[in-house]
Enzyme design. Structure first.
Site, short mmCIF file in Angstrom:
data_model
loop_
_atom_site.label_atom_id
_atom_site.label_comp_id
_atom_site.label_asym_id
_atom_site.label_seq_id
_atom_site.Cartn_x
_atom_site.Cartn_y
_atom_site.Cartn_z
N ASP A 6 0.86 -1.15 0.00
CA ASP A 6 0.00 0.00 0.00
C ASP A 6 0.92 1.23 0.00
O ASP A 6 2.07 1.12 0.37
CB ASP A 6 -0.83 -0.14 1.29
CG ASP A 6 -1.56 1.09 1.65
OD1 ASP A 6 -2.28 1.57 0.79
OD2 ASP A 6 -1.42 1.53 2.79
N1 ATP Z 1 -11.48 11.16 4.30
C1 ATP Z 1 -10.85 11.62 3.21
N2 ATP Z 1 -10.46 12.88 3.18
C2 ATP Z 1 -9.82 13.38 2.11
N3 ATP Z 1 -9.52 12.66 1.03
C3 ATP Z 1 -9.90 11.40 1.00
C4 ATP Z 1 -10.57 10.79 2.08
N4 ATP Z 1 -10.82 9.53 1.77
C5 ATP Z 1 -10.30 9.33 0.55
N5 ATP Z 1 -9.76 10.46 0.08
C6 ATP Z 1 -9.14 10.64 -1.24
O1 ATP Z 1 -9.25 9.45 -1.96
C7 ATP Z 1 -7.97 8.91 -2.25
C8 ATP Z 1 -8.01 7.41 -2.07
O2 ATP Z 1 -8.21 7.12 -0.72
P1 ATP Z 1 -7.85 5.71 -0.14
O3 ATP Z 1 -8.13 5.81 1.31
O4 ATP Z 1 -8.55 4.67 -0.92
O5 ATP Z 1 -6.31 5.56 -0.42
P2 ATP Z 1 -5.04 6.27 0.23
O6 ATP Z 1 -5.15 6.18 1.70
O7 ATP Z 1 -4.80 7.62 -0.34
O8 ATP Z 1 -3.84 5.44 -0.33
P3 ATP Z 1 -3.43 3.95 -0.01
O9 ATP Z 1 -4.35 3.13 -0.80
O10 ATP Z 1 -2.02 3.92 -0.52
O11 ATP Z 1 -3.54 3.80 1.47
C9 ATP Z 1 -7.01 9.60 -1.31
O12 ATP Z 1 -5.75 9.71 -1.87
C10 ATP Z 1 -7.67 10.96 -1.15
O13 ATP Z 1 -7.32 11.76 -2.22
#
Ligand code: ATP
Ligand code: ZN
Length: 781
Positions: free
Chosen positions: A476
């Protein structure tokens, strides 16, 4: 996890033959190192091979069970009571031979429902309906052992074994040597040789005889029974010095073996002893030394410079660096200040700290680690299952060959009786698969313990064995390859909102989410003293962002995917997003019902260790893959920084799952490292799910296949190297054990093998494989 310790979740029914390894010889040393509950739910890869091998202890029919039953009930009456668990400490139960006996005897009693053996700790837990524990104690006593009841709060760690007197064995050894000497040089009368031999057997072999006799009475052909038959047989055919040597050598070897196994046990007890027994607690304004076990939640504890921390807690006062190596394996001290977490067992550095206890002693991270290691030992590695199955066939086959050898040549080919009976006796010694059976668990347990000391918690031999064959490791991005502490780098207002300051709107939403990206936005606003609005209902949109209500209007804060889904995207917006993402930044957009209001870009640094970890994985021939919910541009930028093979962005949880599945096609092994909920399905699907930074989080320790206590990714290649080394040792051990047997089988059938040589070779092989396995304890990454 306390539920595990106390809850009646444990075993299948007693009759479940699957767990009875190497019945015939009974020297199932595998079980010796098996921790509680061989078949708990954690027992991954526990291919439920209910083949129900019918071994010879199985066919005694009803009368014996009836006898055992009546013996037990007659002993102390009624078994009408409720089903309950009783823990018994059985001091003499340090060999699987005893487990076999107990399982057979207790398993036949209908008031006994379940048995849970922990030979490492010499503990037996029985689920039964007896009103008192007396009948259980009587039953155990009838097998020549003693059972002490243990209350649940007593420490689970086994006390050191009481030392047995050594002089009978020493005298026996001298007598045996003298007997051999007189016979060899034909000095003195034959009765003297015989008398010396008998003295030696009495001195060294009595315990073996006693155990052998109990086993035979229970129709169990274990190592003690085999040895007793061999020694008796040798005496009957007049091979006095031989009989004496067999008895003495066997006793010595048993002793050495027990000592080495003690070392494997100690590897875990050593972990336990990391946390000091005493803690300095504040009581009514006074500092007092009290037992760490008695310290309550919330108590204020002081730790002096250089002292070990006694309990998990949170720093209230002071500032110091703490060596967390005992828990996380990371060698550099970690700076601690007010609010930071402390772990029991870690070592305080240069100045005193005061902390508030956040977990009682039995519940500390260290306790959880130990519990997990113990449990891991309980599950059987694949090689162990193979070896157990093999030895189940092996012993009866060799036993049959021995009988045929004793009878056939003299009866039909005019062979000399004494000669062939002697050869049969040698074969009996070879019939014991001890070396083979013991080799696997000693190796696995050593590997598991070594890993735990490096801060790698492996939740079962299955994973330790599988690590070497991982072809892909999926990682991840956020918090795994990167620091997971993104900072806001850019802020662009696109529109002057009617409802107020766009930055405050975004920060108000962001402050309510614990996603790292939101967190960065909220933090930047806080640093600039932006006043927040109160937010009505807030909804998390996984993989997208959040949605909330402020002053009766609905706002969205999230990524490009979210903007698309709201159908509020435009070419200009995409151009702006692209520009920022190309720099490896993550961009989220604030929107109201009409369209985008502002852009926030955050950047997350790559961990220093990630690049090296990825390079090491490549050196080991493992391919790496980054799976992230973040946008593909950022994914590629970060991927390039750490040198990853493939980087995929814009993935929802189910997409991550699909990617893992796809790479598993054709039976390939895929590991996955992650932390967030968006990784859960993929983690569960992966052959090995790795959790990072597990020291602080209970669920990670409990649910991951392998838990890395800190977030240093270099633990991954270290784990794979350990797995490969473990595999090498396993192969060496199996080859060694079987090779020596094969040589002896040939020697014996051609008449070259002697009894004491066979004992020597057999026990020598056992010791060799044990020591070879213990070598893994020294693995240092
Ligand atoms: N609560 C939130 N607040 C702000 N942005 C969010 C939130 N949840 C998701 N996002 C947006 O959606 C994208 C994807 O989120 P997701 O949680 O699936 O992955 P991530 O945590 O960024 O990355 P990884 O999969 O590597 O952990 C994030 O990069 C962000 O841009
Ligand atoms: Zn778009």
């Amino acid at each position: 996890m306390t539920a595990n310790r106390q809850g009646p979740t444990i075993h299948g029914p007693v009759q479940d033959r699957e767990h009875d390894a190497a019945d015939c010889c009974g020297c199932d040393k595998g079980a010796l190192l098996r921790a509680p509950a061989a078949a708990r739910k954690h027992d991954h890869g526990h291919a439920h091979d209910h083949d129900h091998d019918h071994d010879h202890t199985h066919d005694q029919g009803e009368d014996r069970s009836a006898r055992a039953e009546s013996a037990a009930t007659a002993a102390a009456g009624s078994a009408s009571g409720e089903l309950r668990w009783t823990s018994l400490r059985i001091e003499a139960m340090d060999c699987p031979t005893e487990e076999r006996l107990l399982r057979d005897a207790l398993g036949r009693v209908s008031a006994v429902e379940n048995l849970d053996f922990n030979l490492m700790q010499r503990l037996l837990r029985v689920q039964h309906r007896f009103d008192s524990i007396e009948p259980l104690q009587k039953l155990v006593a009838s097998l020549g052992m003693q059972a002490e009841p243990l209350d649940e709060n007593a420490p689970a760690s086994a006390p050191p074994a009481r030392p047995k007197p050594w002089w009978p064995l020493a005298l026996g050894a001298v007598a045996a040597a003298a007997s051999e000497f007189f016979e060899w040089f034909a000095i003195g009368p034959q009765w003297l040789v015989a008398a010396l031999a008998v003295a030696a057997i009495l001195g060294a072999g009595l315990p073996t005889y006693r155990k052998g006799w109990i086993a035979l009475k229970n129709r169990n052909l274990n190592i003690n029974a085999l040895m007793s038959i061999a020694v008796t047989g040798a005496m009957l055919i007049g091979q006095w010095p031989e009989a004496a040597m067999v008895a003495v050598l066997f006793a010595i070897a048993e002793l050495i073996e027990a000592k080495s196994l003690e070392r494997a046990r100690n590897a875990i007890r050593g972990l336990l002893q990391l946390a000091p027994e005493q803690a300095t607690v504040q009581v009514d304004g006074q500092w007092q030394e009290v037992s760490a076990k008695s310290v309550a939640l919330g108590a204020r504890v002081r730790v002096r410079p250089g002292e070990r921390i006694a309990l998990d807690g949170e720093v209230l006062d002071g500032r110091s660096s703490v060596n967390q190596a005992p828990i996380t394996g990371e060698s550099l001290p970690v700076e601690k200040q007010v609010g930071d977490t402390l772990f029991a067992g870690t070592i305080n550095g240069e100045s005193a700290l005061e902390y508030r206890v956040t977990r009682v002693a039995d519940d500390s991270t260290l306790a959880r680690i130990i519990h997990a290691v113990e449990e891991a030992q309980g599950s059987r590695a694949p090689t162990q299952r193979f070896v157990d199955q093999f030895s189940r066939i092996y012993t009866p086959v060799v036993f049959l060959i021995a009988i045929v050898t004793a009878l056939l040549p003299p009866l039909f080919f005019g062979g000399a009786w004494l000669d062939w009976v002697y050869r049969a006796l040698v074969l009996l010694v070879i019939a014991c698969p001890c070396a083979l059976v013991i080799s696997t668990p000693v190796t696995i347990v050593s590997g598991l313990s070594a890993a735990a000391r490096l801060g790698i918690l492996i939740k079962g031999g299955v994973f330790l064995e599988m690590g070497r064959s991982l072809e892909w490791i999926a990682l991840d991005k956020t918090g795994t390859l990167t620091e997971g502490r993104p900072r806001q780098t850019d802020f662009t207002a696109l529109w002057e909102s009617a409802a107020g300051d766009v930055r405050a709107l975004a920060a108000s939403l962001a402050a309510r989410s614990d996603h790292p990206v939101s967190h960065a936005v909220a933090q930047a606003a806080e640093a600039d003293n932006v006043a927040l609005y109160s937010v009505g209902e807030l909804t998390a949109l996984p993989g997208r962002g959040v949605k909330g209500e402020i002053d009766g209007r609905t706002y969205h804060l999230g990524n490009h995917r979210l903007v698309e889904e709201l159908e509020l995207c435009s070419k200009e917006l995409e151009a702006r997003l692209d520009a920022l993402e190309q720099q490896g930044k993550t961009v989220i957009v604030l929107l109201d019902a009409q369209g985008p209001l502002a852009l926030f870009a955050v950047a997350d640094g790559v961990k220093e260790t990630s690049r090296e970890a990825v390079a090491q994985l490549h050196d080991l021939g493992v391919k790496t893959l980054m799976l992230t919910g973040d946008n593909p541009h950022t994914a590629n930028a970060i991927g390039a920084q750490v040198g990853i093979d493939e980087a995929l962005g814009n993935l929802l949880p189910e997409d991550k799952l699909r990617e893992v599945k796809q790479r598993q096609e054709g039976g390939k092994r895929v590991g996955m490292v992650g932390d967030g909920i968006n990784d859960a399905p993929a983690l569960a699907r992966a052959d090995i799910g790795f959790a990072m930074g597990a020291a602080g989080t209970d669920t990670a320790i409990e649910t991951a296949g392998v838990a890395l206590m800190d977030d240093d990714l270099r633990k991954l290649p270290s784990f794979i190297r350990l797995s490969r080394q473990t595999h090498r040792v396993l192969i060496q051990n199996i080859t060694l054990a079987l090779g020596i047997k094969a040589v002896f089988l040939a020697l014996t059938l051609t008449g070259e093998g002697t009894l004491w040589m066979a004992v020597f070779a057999d026990m020598g092989a056992s010791l060799l494989v044990v020591f070879n396995g213990l070598r893994l304890l020294r693995y240092r990454g």
